[in-house]
Design a protein around this motif. Structure first.
Motif, PDB file in Angstrom:
ATOM      1  N   ALA A 169       0.841  -1.207   0.000  1.00 56.78           N
ATOM      2  CA  ALA A 169       0.000   0.000   0.000  1.00 56.78           C
ATOM      3  C   ALA A 169       0.876   1.257   0.000  1.00 56.78           C
ATOM      4  CB  ALA A 169      -0.918  -0.005   1.218  1.00 56.78           C
ATOM      5  N   GLU A 170       1.973   1.199   0.745  1.00 55.75           N
ATOM      6  CA  GLU A 170       2.897   2.347   0.787  1.00 55.75           C
ATOM      7  C   GLU A 170       3.485   2.585  -0.608  1.00 55.75           C
ATOM      8  OE1 GLU A 170       3.592   4.351   3.268  1.00 55.75           O
ATOM      9  OE2 GLU A 170       5.341   5.414   2.463  1.00 55.75           O
ATOM     10  N   LYS A 171       3.916   1.489  -1.214  1.00 49.17           N
ATOM     11  CA  LYS A 171       4.520   1.617  -2.550  1.00 49.17           C
ATOM     12  C   LYS A 171       3.493   2.081  -3.576  1.00 49.17           C
ATOM     13  CE  LYS A 171       8.281  -1.499  -1.570  1.00 49.17           C
ATOM     14  NZ  LYS A 171       8.410  -2.855  -1.053  1.00 49.17           N
ATOM     15  N   GLY A 172       2.251   1.631  -3.413  1.00 52.56           N
ATOM     16  CA  GLY A 172       1.214   1.969  -4.389  1.00 52.56           C
ATOM     17  C   GLY A 172       0.464   3.262  -4.081  1.00 52.56           C
ATOM     18  N   GLY A 173       0.713   3.834  -2.898  1.00 52.73           N
ATOM     19  CA  GLY A 173       0.072   5.101  -2.542  1.00 52.73           C
ATOM     20  C   GLY A 173      -1.425   4.997  -2.258  1.00 52.73           C
ATOM     21  N   TYR A 174      -1.863   3.863  -1.724  1.00 56.69           N
ATOM     22  CA  TYR A 174      -3.271   3.716  -1.344  1.00 56.69           C
ATOM     23  C   TYR A 174      -3.361   3.238   0.108  1.00 56.69           C
ATOM     24  CZ  TYR A 174      -2.170  -1.185  -2.454  1.00 56.69           C
ATOM     25  OH  TYR A 174      -1.589  -2.428  -2.497  1.00 56.69           O
ATOM     26  N   ALA A 175      -4.576   3.097   0.621  1.00 60.67           N
ATOM     27  CA  ALA A 175      -4.761   2.582   1.982  1.00 60.67           C
ATOM     28  C   ALA A 175      -5.599   1.311   1.929  1.00 60.67           C
ATOM     29  CB  ALA A 175      -5.441   3.624   2.861  1.00 60.67           C
ATOM     30  N   VAL A 176      -5.464   0.512   2.961  1.00 59.84           N
ATOM     31  CA  VAL A 176      -6.156  -0.776   3.032  1.00 59.84           C
ATOM     32  C   VAL A 176      -7.234  -0.705   4.113  1.00 59.84           C
ATOM     33  CG1 VAL A 176      -5.832  -3.220   3.610  1.00 59.84           C
ATOM     34  CG2 VAL A 176      -4.119  -2.017   2.217  1.00 59.84           C
ATOM     35  N   ALA A 177      -8.391  -1.271   3.792  1.00 62.89           N
ATOM     36  CA  ALA A 177      -9.473  -1.310   4.766  1.00 62.89           C
ATOM     37  C   ALA A 177      -9.192  -2.395   5.793  1.00 62.89           C
ATOM     38  CB  ALA A 177     -10.794  -1.603   4.055  1.00 62.89           C
ATOM     39  N   ALA A 178      -9.332  -2.036   7.066  1.00 66.29           N
ATOM     40  CA  ALA A 178      -9.202  -3.019   8.148  1.00 66.29           C
ATOM     41  C   ALA A 178     -10.566  -3.072   8.825  1.00 66.29           C
ATOM     42  CB  ALA A 178      -8.115  -2.596   9.117  1.00 66.29           C
TER      43      ALA A 178
END
Ligand SMILES: [Zn+2]
Length: 297
Positions: free
Chosen positions: A24-33
């Motif tokens: 996610a850091e590399k792709g510039g997005y966030a993950v739903a938890a």
């Protein structure tokens, strides 16, 4: 103070939560938890993530370790690890020391050690100790800094200032504990917000400063995402480096609303399928908002 470049521990490359948030850091997005309390939540999380080809995390509270027992934790872990997309099992807000030790013996991929109500020095010591123990088991650790506290029973938080994470102290905390994920307090609170909501209280400049001073290897987490949160505000925090969003009421409100509206008129299968779908619908909306749809490796 300059950015802490030296990270005290080797990166846990084989850890699922780490892999998901690193991508996610590399792709510039966030993950739903997604916080889950039952099998519906866990299975709906998997279904939503698979539908959108998204990585996702399922979080449960220590309550589940006690109420449901270890077999439930094993079921959750096996179901998540068998998903067609990268998924991991996280233990949220583990405040009691005995629970942390119990969790280290269970198949969690990551654990949030919440010692933020303790004296800051105690928080550092305890979290650092757990990071060491967890490392040997291949588990990663999230911690909180500042106090992401909510007003009780809707009473507005009186002293917001006292709750904010100081960016310099956050960098020091990370360096001293070796923690993998940090949940800063930038005005986010658990539970209902005082008037003005997240838009008024989330300090984006504080988040930017925390990100700029933190080691590149540490992933930032957002707690206290109580709806309604403006979509644009969520996107901004993702741009500023939030990689994991803890979501609870977002998906449970529609789930419960469906049950409330249909109890007494529908049979079990209809109730199950309808509430499950309501849960999934919101989960999918959140995944898209965070930009993790289509990002499964
Ligand atoms: Zn939280």
């Amino acid at each position: 103070m300059t950015k802490t470049e030296e990270y005290p521990y080797k990166y846990p490359h084989n850890n699922r939560t780490w892999q998901i948030l690193d991508a996610a850091e590399k792709g510039g997005y966030a993950v739903a938890a997604f916080n889950c309390y039952n099998t519906d939540g866990i299975l709906a999380s998997i279904r939503a993530a698979e539908t959108l080809n998204a990585p996702a995390i399922v979080e449960i509270f220590p309550w589940s370790m006690h109420f449901h027992g270890p077999e439930f934790i094993k079921f959750a872990s096996e179901a998540l690890h068998a998903a067609k997309v990268p998924m991991s099992l996280h233990l949220d807000h583990c405040t009691l020391e005995a629970d942390v030790y119990k969790a280290l013996e269970l198949p969690f991929d990551s654990i949030m050690v919440d010692a933020s109500s303790q004296d800051p020095e105690e928080n550092v010591k305890f979290v650092g100790h757990i990071v060491e123990l967890a490392k040997a088991r291949g588990i990663t650790i999230e911690a909180e800094m500042g106090r992401i506290q909510g007003g009780e029973d809707g009473v507005p938080v009186v002293d917001m200032e006292a709750l904010y994470t100081e960016p310099e102290l956050a960098a020091d905390f990370i360096a001293r504990t070796g923690v993998h994920f940090l949940a800063p307090s930038i005005g986010n609170v658990h539970g209902p917000y005082p008037p003005g909501g997240p838009t008024k209280f989330w300090q984006l400049d504080r988040l930017a400063k925390i990100k700029s001073l933190s080691p590149d290897s540490v992933r930032l987490v957002m707690h206290g995402v109580t709806p309604p949160v403006d979509d644009e505000l969520v996107r901004k925090t993702v741009e500023l480096g939030i990689r994991k969003f803890n979501l609870n009421k977002s998906q449970h409100d529609p789930y419960i609303d469906f049950l409330k509206a249909n109890l007494g008129t529908m049979e079990m299968i209809g109730l199950q399928e309808g509430s499950f779908k309501a849960w999934m619908g919101e989960a999918e909306r959140c995944i898209k908002l965070l930009g993790s749809d289509g990002k499964a490796l």
